[in-house]
Write a protein that holds these residues in place. Sequence first.
Motif, short mmCIF file in Angstrom:
data_model
loop_
_atom_site.label_atom_id
_atom_site.label_comp_id
_atom_site.label_asym_id
_atom_site.label_seq_id
_atom_site.Cartn_x
_atom_site.Cartn_y
_atom_site.Cartn_z
N PRO A 110 0.81 -1.23 0.00
CA PRO A 110 0.00 0.00 0.00
C PRO A 110 0.84 1.28 0.00
CG PRO A 110 -0.95 -1.57 1.51
CD PRO A 110 0.36 -2.16 1.06
N LYS A 112 3.38 1.77 -1.59
CA LYS A 112 3.84 1.99 -2.95
C LYS A 112 2.75 2.63 -3.79
CE LYS A 112 6.29 -0.89 -6.31
NZ LYS A 112 6.56 -2.29 -6.67
N ILE A 113 1.52 2.58 -3.28
CA ILE A 113 0.38 3.02 -4.07
C ILE A 113 -0.29 4.28 -3.52
CG2 ILE A 113 -2.00 2.36 -4.70
CD1 ILE A 113 -0.85 -0.49 -5.10
N VAL A 114 -0.43 4.35 -2.18
CA VAL A 114 -1.18 5.44 -1.57
C VAL A 114 -0.33 6.71 -1.51
CG1 VAL A 114 -2.32 6.20 0.54
CG2 VAL A 114 -2.53 3.82 -0.20
N LEU B 153 -6.68 -3.04 -3.80
CA LEU B 153 -5.79 -2.03 -4.37
C LEU B 153 -6.56 -0.83 -4.91
CD1 LEU B 153 -3.15 -4.32 -6.08
CD2 LEU B 153 -3.05 -3.16 -3.89
N LEU B 156 -7.37 1.60 -2.37
CA LEU B 156 -6.21 2.40 -1.97
C LEU B 156 -5.97 3.53 -2.97
CD1 LEU B 156 -3.67 -0.43 -1.10
CD2 LEU B 156 -4.84 1.05 0.51
N GLY B 157 -6.77 3.55 -4.03
CA GLY B 157 -6.60 4.58 -5.04
C GLY B 157 -5.66 4.16 -6.16
N ALA B 158 -5.47 2.85 -6.34
CA ALA B 158 -4.56 2.38 -7.38
C ALA B 158 -5.14 2.64 -8.77
CB ALA B 158 -4.28 0.90 -7.21
N ASP B 162 -1.04 1.13 -12.00
CA ASP B 162 -0.54 0.54 -10.75
C ASP B 162 -0.86 -0.95 -10.69
OD1 ASP B 162 0.51 2.84 -9.67
OD2 ASP B 162 -1.39 3.44 -8.73
N ASN B 166 2.06 -3.73 -10.63
CA ASN B 166 2.29 -4.41 -9.36
C ASN B 166 1.69 -5.80 -9.28
OD1 ASN B 166 3.78 -2.44 -7.67
ND2 ASN B 166 2.01 -1.18 -8.15
#
Lengths: 278, 257
Positions: A110, A112-114, B153, B156-158, B162, B166
């Motif tokens: 997370p 790496k993303i948020v 994900l 989380l706003g991916a 992303d 990932n």
Amino acid sequence: MDIAESSIRPRDAVELSRASVAFGRGEAKVHALQPTDLRLAEGEFLALVGPSGCGKSTILKLASGLLRPSSGNVIVGGREVAARALRVGMAFQNPTLLPWLTIERNVMLPLKIVRPFRNEYRLKRKTEFRDRVHALLDDVGLSKFTNHYPWQLSGGMLQRANLCRALIHEPSLLLLDEPFGALDQFTREELWGTMQALWMKRRPTVMLVTHDLKEAGFLATRICVMSARPGRIIDDRPVEFPRPRTVEMTFMPDFVALNQRLRERIIDARSTQIAEVG
Amino acid sequence: MSYPLRRRLWAAALILGFFVLWEVLCLALQVSDLILPRPSQILATLFSRMDVLWPHILQTLWTTMIGFALGVIVGVVIGALIGTSRIAYDTAYPLLIGFSSIPKVAVVPVLVLWFGAGPLPAVLTALAMCFFPIVVNIATGLASTEPELEDVLKSLGASKMDLLLNVGLPRTMPFFFASLKIAATFAFVGTVLAETVASNKGIGNVMMSASSNFDVPLVFAGLFILAFLGVALYVVFSLIETRFVGWANRKSDFAST
């Protein structure tokens, strides 16, 4: 609504007002959730229980921003949900850790993303972020397994790591959809303890969907019972047992009585549904 | 003796036994070398004519590699496209199936018509042979992401990118490398096919002209070379596979490496 009232109230972490969900249109329209009002204060631990298919998971999806309400509003952390703006944490029954990453890297995902963490990810993944992940894994008893791969861990350990992944970015809201459903009785009870400790230490706002009434009573500060589809909340009560709660407490008369009442409400809800169908 | 070692010895014994049996049967039944030369004769031909064969081997090899490389690029792009988009999948898949089910030997004359005899039709045939397994594997790998993980994900706003970087791509890697092994051997088949039909260089061409000259040992020497190159390509991509996607095999010794 007048401004005075809303400014006095402490900030709600989650606010559903007349939020409903329907799929399809015309004849084939299915109401998954009737217009529902639900407020959750910051730091509350809410358990949603009810018969299967009653829309418990639908409420979680609304709060996560993955699903838009067909009518009404959903406000999380003071703003209307839009998938990109939030940073909620989610954990499901299936731990879904990535098999090519170590536990440490899985939990770090997370970050790496948020935003804003992602901008510093390259810089801090081997220092600050790593320490953070280790501290969290230490809290759930996985400090020895940071460099293991998911397939080397048991189901209970994977679920602990899954909880860590849901919490690492300090989400405003933690959404749990039957996270302990697939575990055996003893592992599950162990994880309740872990979950309670995490919550007491970090105080996230939590919404937990579960079929297990004991689990709801053990963990939650408040329990909502939902009716059969189309779902609505038919019972909303606080749970005031002292903390930290223990598995032994779940055999005490007060706890058993709470379980009984919840059970009756759910059986009622089910029989109404069966009568309607028949 | 450990089981893996024993297994390897058995496999080696089987291969060796096959050639020994071949040799013995040919001698015993006095089979003419115009029909089936003995392995010893084939090896002798292989070594005595190596200086002539060598340029053809190189030709076949680089034609294959170019066709294969292009096939990988085309395969990955199309696979990523139809693996990430439902609409692209539904739209393009029937056409792809149609294209892949045409026997490639039937395409070679068309390619020769357009580009003349030479390496270009061979490269294109290799490409046409090898891109489809890559497409299918990449698309399958991308489409098999767990919906719960996607929810985690996305909440989380991916972004789509992303998710692809990932989750989608790493998850696809085992499928990708598995398809490379197949695609490499397919590309090889494509090259030889085109060389046999229309070319003046390459192992396929050598075998064709040897066959019309009744130089049967040379035909078989060509077969041996093809078998060897095919196995070599397979081994190379197997090694690359173990190096990059060992996690997918869940061997207990992987964690320590």
